[in-house]
Design a protein around this motif. Structure first.
Motif, PDB file in Angstrom:
ATOM      1  N   TYR A  18      -3.030  -8.771  -4.894  1.00  0.00           N
ATOM      2  CA  TYR A  18      -2.691  -9.860  -3.990  1.00  0.00           C
ATOM      3  C   TYR A  18      -2.880  -9.445  -2.538  1.00  0.00           C
ATOM      4  N   GLY A  19      -2.502  -8.226  -2.208  1.00  0.00           N
ATOM      5  CA  GLY A  19      -2.718  -7.745  -0.841  1.00  0.00           C
ATOM      6  C   GLY A  19      -4.193  -7.798  -0.467  1.00  0.00           C
ATOM      7  N   ALA A  20      -5.048  -7.356  -1.382  1.00  0.00           N
ATOM      8  CA  ALA A  20      -6.494  -7.392  -1.136  1.00  0.00           C
ATOM      9  C   ALA A  20      -6.997  -8.827  -1.009  1.00  0.00           C
ATOM     10  N   LEU A  21      -6.511  -9.702  -1.887  1.00  0.00           N
ATOM     11  CA  LEU A  21      -6.909 -11.110  -1.840  1.00  0.00           C
ATOM     12  C   LEU A  21      -6.498 -11.749  -0.512  1.00  0.00           C
ATOM     13  N   GLU A  22      -5.300 -11.436  -0.062  1.00  0.00           N
ATOM     14  CA  GLU A  22      -4.832 -12.001   1.199  1.00  0.00           C
ATOM     15  C   GLU A  22      -5.645 -11.466   2.389  1.00  0.00           C
ATOM     16  N   ILE A  23      -6.001 -10.200   2.358  1.00  0.00           N
ATOM     17  CA  ILE A  23      -6.841  -9.641   3.420  1.00  0.00           C
ATOM     18  C   ILE A  23      -8.195 -10.346   3.439  1.00  0.00           C
ATOM     19  N   LEU A  24      -8.763 -10.607   2.267  1.00  0.00           N
ATOM     20  CA  LEU A  24     -10.024 -11.352   2.209  1.00  0.00           C
ATOM     21  C   LEU A  24      -9.856 -12.778   2.725  1.00  0.00           C
ATOM     22  N   TRP A  25      -8.726 -13.433   2.419  1.00  0.00           N
ATOM     23  CA  TRP A  25      -8.489 -14.831   2.769  1.00  0.00           C
ATOM     24  C   TRP A  25      -8.199 -15.006   4.257  1.00  0.00           C
ATOM     25  N   TYR A  28      -5.559 -10.154   7.008  1.00  0.00           N
ATOM     26  CA  TYR A  28      -4.441  -9.217   7.084  1.00  0.00           C
ATOM     27  C   TYR A  28      -3.408  -9.578   6.031  1.00  0.00           C
ATOM     28  N   THR A  29      -2.444  -8.693   5.848  1.00  0.00           N
ATOM     29  CA  THR A  29      -1.330  -8.947   4.940  1.00  0.00           C
ATOM     30  C   THR A  29      -0.081  -8.291   5.514  1.00  0.00           C
ATOM     31  N   LEU A  34       2.934  -7.540  -0.890  1.00  0.00           N
ATOM     32  CA  LEU A  34       2.637  -6.670  -2.025  1.00  0.00           C
ATOM     33  C   LEU A  34       3.741  -6.797  -3.072  1.00  0.00           C
ATOM     34  N   LEU A  35       4.983  -6.901  -2.612  1.00  0.00           N
ATOM     35  CA  LEU A  35       6.105  -7.124  -3.537  1.00  0.00           C
ATOM     36  C   LEU A  35       5.978  -8.484  -4.218  1.00  0.00           C
ATOM     37  N   LYS A  83      12.882 -13.090  10.453  1.00  0.00           N
ATOM     38  CA  LYS A  83      11.990 -13.468  11.563  1.00  0.00           C
ATOM     39  C   LYS A  83      10.691 -12.647  11.594  1.00  0.00           C
ATOM     40  N   GLU A  84      10.139 -12.344  10.412  1.00  0.00           N
ATOM     41  CA  GLU A  84       8.891 -11.578  10.328  1.00  0.00           C
ATOM     42  C   GLU A  84       7.662 -12.445  10.631  1.00  0.00           C
TER      43      GLU A  84
END
Length: 127
Positions: A18-25, A28-29, A34-35, A83-84
């Motif tokens: 998912y982290g990789a998918l989000e970086i592609l989309w 960044y992540t 990742l959790l 507040k992230e």
């Protein structure tokens, strides 16, 4: 112990995937994703196993609902409480507090069509 090892392996694959998918989309992540990805992929594997006789569309709909719930919880905790500011869907139609929206729920369902069979394969391979 073997079951725990399988669950942890699926969690790690889901989190990193998912982290990789989000970086592609979006380029960044955030570590919390990742959790969330790990939790969701474990959920996909349980849906694949529990509903093995049901259609892929049914399983994808369950995945979409499940991911939307995970996203809501993570959004409330990480975006609103801590507040992230990891994401904000408030500009999209049919959003709830900017944390979940219909468009992304639909997209999670499409991802379920791809990732439920993968989770099922891993369930069988790791058992």
């Amino acid at each position: 112990m073997k079951k725990v090892k399988k669950e942890v392996t699926i969690f790690i694959i889901g989190g990193l995937g998912y982290g990789a998918l989000e970086i592609l989309w979006r380029g960044y992540t955030h570590w919390a994703m990742l959790l969330a990805g790990g939790i969701c992929f474990v959920m996909f594997s349980h849906i694949a196993k529990r509903y093995s006789k049901r259609s892929l569309v049914f399983k994808a709909i369950l995945c979409a609902l499940g991911v939307t719930v995970v996203e809501a919880v993570f959004g409330i905790v990480f975006n609103m409480v801590l507040k992230e500011n990891i994401w904000d869907y408030s500009h999209l139609p049919f959003n709830v507090m900017g944390q979940i929206c219909l468009l992304y729920s639909f997209l999670w369902g499409l991802l379920g069509v791809v990732f439920v069979p993968l989770a099922d394969f891993l369930n069988k391979k790791l058992s």
